[in-house]
Design an enzyme around this catalytic site. Sequence first.
Site, PDB file in Angstrom:
ATOM      1  N   GLU A  85       0.833  -0.865   0.278  1.00  0.00           N
ATOM      2  CA  GLU A  85      -0.007   0.166  -0.032  1.00  0.00           C
ATOM      3  C   GLU A  85       0.671   1.508  -0.057  1.00  0.00           C
ATOM      4  O   GLU A  85       1.070   2.439  -0.945  1.00  0.00           O
ATOM      5  CB  GLU A  85      -0.936  -0.217   0.794  1.00  0.00           C
ATOM      6  CG  GLU A  85      -2.381   0.862   1.484  1.00  0.00           C
ATOM      7  CD  GLU A  85      -2.733   0.852   2.399  1.00  0.00           C
ATOM      8  OE1 GLU A  85      -3.817   2.338   2.617  1.00  0.00           O
ATOM      9  OE2 GLU A  85      -2.727  -0.414   2.967  1.00  0.00           O
ATOM     10  N   GLY A 139      -7.901   5.115   7.722  1.00  0.00           N
ATOM     11  CA  GLY A 139      -9.363   5.202   9.037  1.00  0.00           C
ATOM     12  C   GLY A 139      -7.922   3.843   9.893  1.00  0.00           C
ATOM     13  O   GLY A 139      -8.427   3.921  11.704  1.00  0.00           O
ATOM     14  N   GLY A 140      -7.383   2.736   9.700  1.00  0.00           N
ATOM     15  CA  GLY A 140      -7.202   1.407   9.444  1.00  0.00           C
ATOM     16  C   GLY A 140      -5.715   1.277  10.092  1.00  0.00           C
ATOM     17  O   GLY A 140      -4.994   0.842  10.874  1.00  0.00           O
ATOM     18  N   SER A 141      -5.222   2.076   9.210  1.00  0.00           N
ATOM     19  CA  SER A 141      -3.176   1.449   9.231  1.00  0.00           C
ATOM     20  C   SER A 141      -2.608   3.549   8.724  1.00  0.00           C
ATOM     21  O   SER A 141      -3.051   4.486   8.116  1.00  0.00           O
ATOM     22  CB  SER A 141      -3.243   0.795   7.868  1.00  0.00           C
ATOM     23  OG  SER A 141      -3.206   1.056   6.620  1.00  0.00           O
ATOM     24  N   GLN A 163       0.711   4.866   6.475  1.00  0.00           N
ATOM     25  CA  GLN A 163       2.029   4.467   5.442  1.00  0.00           C
ATOM     26  C   GLN A 163       2.893   5.691   5.884  1.00  0.00           C
ATOM     27  O   GLN A 163       2.570   6.646   5.538  1.00  0.00           O
ATOM     28  CB  GLN A 163       2.021   3.679   4.358  1.00  0.00           C
ATOM     29  CG  GLN A 163       1.198   2.776   4.557  1.00  0.00           C
ATOM     30  CD  GLN A 163       0.035   3.074   4.879  1.00  0.00           C
ATOM     31  OE1 GLN A 163      -0.921   2.380   6.023  1.00  0.00           O
ATOM     32  NE2 GLN A 163      -0.932   3.540   4.417  1.00  0.00           N
TER      33      GLN A 163
END
Length: 428
Positions: A171, A201-203, A205
């Site tokens: 990603e 929202g969840g991760s 990078q």
Amino acid sequence: MKPTVLLLLLVLLAVSGPSRAQVRSSHLDLPRILPSLSRPANHSRIFYAVMFDAGSTGTRIHVYTFIQNGSEKLPVLDNEMFHSTKPGLSAYADSPETAGETVRRLLKVAKKAVPRLDWKRTPLVLRATAGLRLLPVEKAQALLDQVQHVFDESPFLVPDNSVSIMDGTNEGILAWISLNFLTGHLNANTKKTVGILDLGGGSTQITFLPKLKKTVETAPVADFVARLDFFNSTFELYSHSYLGNGIMAARLAALGALGVEGLEWRVFKSSCLPNKFRDEWSFGGLTYQVSGDPDGHAGYKHCYQEVLKVVKGIIHQPCELEDSNVFFAFSYYFDRAVDAGLIGGAQGGMLQVRDFKKRAKEVCNKMTKFPPISSFLCMDLAYITCLLKDGFGFKDSTVLQLTKKVNNVEASWALGAMLDHFQSLKIR
């Protein structure tokens, strides 16, 4: 009529124009001789691609129009059609059929954007991110199966592995490809590239091209470094995805609500919320009762300590972040900067890390008297500040380019994923 006059008329007709049969034949040949209006005069090939980004807070569709001038060159991105809907597929973990309907509705955008004659050769791909990575395997698979069913019914080209959950590291790498493609930094003579900061929202990078060997040598484990072979160039990237450190997952962690049972009778308190605030908040298909601290422990200092525990000991600080790279920050970095009035919603802009810190203090310390537009704005701004400073190790003076679009194209990993599909990039 005299024979000489008749002969003259016949000669004039023959010279002045073609016969009716010849006219009909010429009209039939026009499309074969002349390029159509939708194609460049040099016969460059136009092709389309449809990419679904199934994120934790929403599902987005990107319909790309490419022009390929030669097999050895990168395609030219001519246009993007973008549309999104909320909530994300993970919100339908207990009713996967509804997730399928969400995708079916979004497919109408692709049918309008892609000419009907090109449907059968236009690839259709969905990649899910942290929202589905955080779900139990069986629930995530049920959602993917529903999407696959909708894809198989569609008139588009459905390649192998068209529906899947994307690895977090990829990603970040694909987002790096997207931003460097859009800014013109992907070629054999590349000397400068841009780094990316993506807050979902969840991760979250981080990906950039290191200039110092020390950055690679001091990476915690091997999976923080990825080698990307791109045409005649090889890039050794620093890249990592932190699952559970997206802005919504960070709220859960700060509230102490991760993995807690008995949600119907639990109230999760936070000094990042206004004292008298109490409401329901939903994420990932679950609903939480949340409130401020009625004892009055509110404000930036208390809030920062709450979010610090979500970052400390988890986020690695790579070397050389201060001045060696230009970083583009997007997704919730951009959205919260707009909500806080730091940048405009149309063009974005340049911000220093200290700008997030200053506005976080203002919002958190005044939210009792002046409630913010979003009750979570104090928490979100404090978390972004903490993530950038105590997490990644950026200095207060570091300048970030906050953006939603580059050259009218959404800043995300989706474009990089399509370039990966078409160009068979080797990521390992």
